[in-house]
Write a protein that holds these residues in place. Structure first.
Motif, PDB file in Angstrom:
ATOM      1  N   CYS A   1      39.274  37.721  43.568  1.00 11.42           N
ATOM      2  CA  CYS A   1      40.397  38.626  43.103  1.00 11.42           C
ATOM      3  C   CYS A   1      39.709  39.197  41.928  1.00 11.42           C
ATOM      4  O   CYS A   1      39.359  40.284  41.805  1.00 11.42           O
ATOM      5  CB  CYS A   1      41.623  38.718  42.805  1.00 11.42           C
TER       6      CYS A   1
ATOM      7  N   CYS B   1      44.231  42.773  44.389  1.00 10.79           N
ATOM      8  CA  CYS B   1      45.479  42.683  45.606  1.00 10.79           C
ATOM      9  C   CYS B   1      46.757  43.126  45.536  1.00 10.79           C
ATOM     10  O   CYS B   1      47.336  44.261  46.038  1.00 10.79           O
ATOM     11  CB  CYS B   1      45.009  41.534  46.406  1.00 10.79           C
TER      12      CYS B   1
ATOM     13  N   CYS C   1      45.055  36.325  40.813  1.00  8.94           N
ATOM     14  CA  CYS C   1      45.467  35.068  42.082  1.00  8.94           C
ATOM     15  C   CYS C   1      43.925  34.170  42.235  1.00  8.94           C
ATOM     16  O   CYS C   1      44.533  32.787  42.183  1.00  8.94           O
ATOM     17  CB  CYS C   1      45.432  35.059  44.119  1.00  8.94           C
TER      18      CYS C   1
ATOM     19  N   CYS D   1      49.280  40.826  40.978  1.00 11.10           N
ATOM     20  CA  CYS D   1      47.498  40.491  40.707  1.00 11.10           C
ATOM     21  C   CYS D   1      47.207  41.952  40.543  1.00 11.10           C
ATOM     22  O   CYS D   1      47.410  42.630  40.974  1.00 11.10           O
ATOM     23  CB  CYS D   1      46.880  39.878  41.635  1.00 11.10           C
TER      24      CYS D   1
HETATM   25 ZN   LIG Z   1      44.808  38.763  44.284  1.00 12.16          ZN
END
Ligand SMILES: [Zn+2]
Length: 119
Positions: free
Chosen positions: A27, A10, A23, A7
């Motif tokens: 995000c 994150c 994700c 991702c």
């Molecule tokens: Zn994420």
């Protein structure tokens, strides 16, 4: 080959479609907000100033060592507040550098332009 992707926000491993970048929407929103944040813009603006400074020095200093004036630098949009490094000689002169191009403020309006040789 199944390459693992993470991702962009994150850093968690992603599962599912190959073009997936986040994700979830949380995000994605977080990442996009960060791109538009003032700190990101600040960095980008300063990078632009440094790049322009380097371009101006390069333009006015095609031989690697020459003299110009503060006025000429300013006229080309040179910003004296933004540099990448400082070099102090043993004799006490302070050279300001934007990447490999540097300058030394001389008496009056004169400026000495130099280029650092890459070894
Ligand atoms: Zn994420």
């Amino acid at each position: 080959m199944n390459q693992e992707r993470n991702c962009l926000d994150c850093g968690e491993p992603l599962h599912g479609r190959a073009d997936k970048k986040f994700c979830n929407d949380l995000c994605r929103n977080n990442y996009n907000n960060q791109l538009n944040s003032s700190s990101y813009n600040l960095v980008r603006n300063i990078n632009n100033i440094l790049r322009r400074n380097r371009r101006v020095l390069e333009e006015l200093n095609p031989t690697g060592k020459t003299k110009t004036t503060r006025k000429k630098l300013a006229a080309k949009g040179f910003d004296f507040d933004h540099i990448t490094s400082i070099y102090q000689t043993k004799t006490g002169s302070t050279y300001m550098f934007c990447y490999e191009y540097g300058y030394l403020l001389l008496d009056g309006d004169e400026v000495l332009l130099v280029k650092r040789e890459e070894s």
